[in-house]
Design a protein around this motif. Structure first.
Motif, PDB file in Angstrom:
ATOM      1  N   LYS A   1       0.838  -1.206   0.000  1.00 32.74           N
ATOM      2  CA  LYS A   1       0.000   0.000   0.000  1.00 32.74           C
ATOM      3  C   LYS A   1       0.871   1.254   0.000  1.00 32.74           C
ATOM      4  CE  LYS A   1      -3.721   2.343   2.511  1.00 32.74           C
ATOM      5  NZ  LYS A   1      -3.270   3.622   2.046  1.00 32.74           N
ATOM      6  N   LEU A   2       1.929   1.263   0.810  1.00 33.30           N
ATOM      7  CA  LEU A   2       2.850   2.410   0.814  1.00 33.30           C
ATOM      8  C   LEU A   2       3.462   2.599  -0.568  1.00 33.30           C
ATOM      9  CD1 LEU A   2       4.764   1.994   4.192  1.00 33.30           C
ATOM     10  CD2 LEU A   2       3.238   3.858   3.563  1.00 33.30           C
ATOM     11  N   ARG A   3       3.860   1.487  -1.204  1.00 27.88           N
ATOM     12  CA  ARG A   3       4.477   1.570  -2.522  1.00 27.88           C
ATOM     13  C   ARG A   3       3.485   2.103  -3.557  1.00 27.88           C
ATOM     14  NH1 ARG A   3       5.166  -0.930  -7.166  1.00 27.88           N
ATOM     15  NH2 ARG A   3       3.765  -2.644  -6.736  1.00 27.88           N
ATOM     16  N   ARG A   4       2.237   1.603  -3.531  1.00 29.78           N
ATOM     17  CA  ARG A   4       1.222   2.076  -4.475  1.00 29.78           C
ATOM     18  C   ARG A   4       0.917   3.565  -4.262  1.00 29.78           C
ATOM     19  NH1 ARG A   4      -3.345  -0.784  -3.149  1.00 29.78           N
ATOM     20  NH2 ARG A   4      -2.253  -2.329  -1.938  1.00 29.78           N
ATOM     21  N   ASP A   5       0.782   3.966  -3.001  1.00 29.80           N
ATOM     22  CA  ASP A   5       0.518   5.380  -2.708  1.00 29.80           C
ATOM     23  C   ASP A   5       1.662   6.265  -3.187  1.00 29.80           C
ATOM     24  OD1 ASP A   5      -1.862   4.631  -1.556  1.00 29.80           O
ATOM     25  OD2 ASP A   5      -1.167   4.886   0.520  1.00 29.80           O
ATOM     26  N   ARG A   6       2.890   5.814  -2.959  1.00 32.14           N
ATOM     27  CA  ARG A   6       4.055   6.595  -3.385  1.00 32.14           C
ATOM     28  C   ARG A   6       4.105   6.711  -4.900  1.00 32.14           C
ATOM     29  NH1 ARG A   6       8.612   5.032  -5.387  1.00 32.14           N
ATOM     30  NH2 ARG A   6       8.348   2.893  -4.665  1.00 32.14           N
TER      31      ARG A   6
END
Length: 122
Positions: A81-86
């Protein structure tokens, strides 16, 4: 908006990359607590080394350390999720920067056209 997006992207990148570092620090902290406990028993309770109190203290420190490590773990779903948001923020940032450059080029070319046509600058 560009500065906010850059800042948010850096925050997410930092959270994404700091997870292994935090986990390593938690393991090192557990190791140091065990060493400290052994040293404490060597100086203050030499007669207790090898007894049930010594092993109970080590077990307690290990359990507390593992609980701390468990809190530091980031699940694969959270990491994804952090990677997708970034990535989403970085894509929007790239779009904003492209639009900013296009507007700057457009703004730079407008006064030149106004001069060529004999109109005053606005």
């Amino acid at each position: 908006m560009i500065e906010e997006s850059e800042s948010e992207s850096e925050i997410l990148r930092s959270k994404e990359q700091s997870a292994p570092l935090q986990l390593g620090c938690a393991f090192f902290g557990l190791f140091m607590m065990i060493i400290l406990l052994i040293a404490l028993f060597m100086f203050l309770g030499n007669a207790y080394i090898g007894s049930w109190a010594f092993y109970a203290a080590i077990a307690g420190v290990v359990m507390l350390g593992l609980a701390r490590i468990r809190r530091k773990l980031i699940g694969s779903a959270q990491r994804e999720k952090l990677r997708r948001d970034r990535i989403l923020i970085e894509d929007r940032l790239a779009q904003l920067q492209t639009e900013h450059r296009r507007l700057r080029i457009l703004g730079d070319s407008l006064p030149d056209q106004a001069h060529e046509e004999g109109r005053p600058d606005s």
